[in-house]
Scaffold this active site. Sequence first.
Site, mmCIF file in Angstrom:
data_model
loop_
_atom_site.group_PDB
_atom_site.id
_atom_site.type_symbol
_atom_site.label_atom_id
_atom_site.label_comp_id
_atom_site.label_asym_id
_atom_site.label_seq_id
_atom_site.Cartn_x
_atom_site.Cartn_y
_atom_site.Cartn_z
ATOM 1 N N SER A 1 5.985 -1.844 -2.212
ATOM 2 C CA SER A 1 6.192 -2.887 -3.443
ATOM 3 C C SER A 1 5.034 -2.411 -4.451
ATOM 4 O O SER A 1 4.062 -2.884 -4.635
ATOM 5 C CB SER A 1 5.871 -4.177 -3.004
ATOM 6 O OG SER A 1 5.035 -4.467 -2.321
ATOM 7 N N SER B 1 -0.530 4.533 4.376
ATOM 8 C CA SER B 1 -1.718 3.785 4.416
ATOM 9 C C SER B 1 -2.139 3.017 5.807
ATOM 10 O O SER B 1 -3.302 2.769 5.885
ATOM 11 C CB SER B 1 -1.828 2.978 3.031
ATOM 12 O OG SER B 1 -0.836 1.777 3.295
ATOM 13 N N GLY B 2 -1.088 2.633 6.458
ATOM 14 C CA GLY B 2 -1.381 1.877 7.744
ATOM 15 C C GLY B 2 -0.483 0.697 7.671
ATOM 16 O O GLY B 2 -0.967 -0.056 8.767
ATOM 17 N N LYS B 3 0.237 0.282 6.752
ATOM 18 C CA LYS B 3 0.951 -0.840 6.687
ATOM 19 C C LYS B 3 1.601 -1.275 8.095
ATOM 20 O O LYS B 3 1.193 -2.419 8.795
ATOM 21 C CB LYS B 3 2.031 -1.122 5.557
ATOM 22 C CG LYS B 3 1.115 -0.888 4.192
ATOM 23 C CD LYS B 3 2.275 -1.050 2.990
ATOM 24 C CE LYS B 3 3.333 0.008 3.268
ATOM 25 N NZ LYS B 3 2.855 1.355 3.127
ATOM 26 N N GLY C 1 0.935 -1.152 0.065
ATOM 27 C CA GLY C 1 0.118 -0.063 0.030
ATOM 28 C C GLY C 1 0.794 1.097 0.024
ATOM 29 O O GLY C 1 2.142 1.181 0.271
ATOM 30 N N LEU C 2 0.227 2.257 -0.186
ATOM 31 C CA LEU C 2 1.138 3.696 -0.379
ATOM 32 C C LEU C 2 1.496 4.015 0.980
ATOM 33 O O LEU C 2 1.018 3.427 2.050
ATOM 34 C CB LEU C 2 -0.068 4.812 -0.598
ATOM 35 C CG LEU C 2 -0.496 4.693 -2.137
ATOM 36 C CD1 LEU C 2 -1.653 5.955 -2.207
ATOM 37 C CD2 LEU C 2 0.378 5.281 -3.143
ATOM 38 N N SER C 3 2.502 4.891 1.076
ATOM 39 C CA SER C 3 3.057 5.274 2.308
ATOM 40 C C SER C 3 2.004 6.210 3.086
ATOM 41 O O SER C 3 1.423 6.775 2.634
ATOM 42 C CB SER C 3 4.276 6.548 2.001
ATOM 43 O OG SER C 3 4.834 7.014 3.107
#
Length: 270
Positions: free
Chosen positions: A157, A84-86, A80-82
Amino acid sequence: AEVGSSRAASVRRPAQSRVVSCLTSLLAMVAFLPTLAALLATTAGTAEVKSTNIKYHEGLSREAKWKSVGHMGVTLWMTGLSGSGKSTISVALEHALVTKQPRPYFVYRLDGDNLRFGLNRDLGFSPEDRKENVRRVAEVSRLFADAGAIVIAGLISPYAADRAFAREVHKNASLPFVEVFVDAPLATVEERDPKGLYKKAREGKIKGFTGIDAPYEAPEHPEVHVRTDLKSVAQSVNEILAHLDQVGIHLKPHFRTLDEADSEEACKAS
């Protein structure tokens, strides 16, 4: 007699020619085997092994390792985007699996930022470096999953082809791979901007930033899709846990039976 001899010689010559031709073809095929192996390795999603004089050493079986930890290994690929909460969800998921269950699970979290302090410290953010970043994390994830770990690999990624490679690495090893799309609109992640990176990217201080002047190819068919702008951290974690239940990573528990020697020793100790 001379006529018979010449006929026999004429018969032998074509036969000899066929033998020589077959041997030549066989030698050509043998010579081509290394090239064929390299081509097959490439099409299978693995790079050619450059080292020579090496041998793959077998050890404890995967089944034995999984049995020792009580569950199968699996890789959860958090993309996910920077912002986004990963990382937030990965840490919460790690806690849920290790500290909130009747018994702890074997979990290892591979955070994209953390890895750039060590394993990937020599990589930047060019497309080539991002590809190598994913390759390394995919291979490390495979090793941990093979050992029975629930791997939580969180990294942007951004390219679909690179994520497909990570999946292929696990598929070729017969290991489960779960793509988790940690999704939030660009406006939301820019508003969050926990590291101040979007602001710098908009000001032109950071080049090639994913979502601004570099692409993010969103997963089309992820196994899990969590919208962090619509769901809480707990709801997102529970959705991933529900999918892990569906994957069926649990092994049937059973106890080791007590033999006579063990029972005698236990009685003496008491």
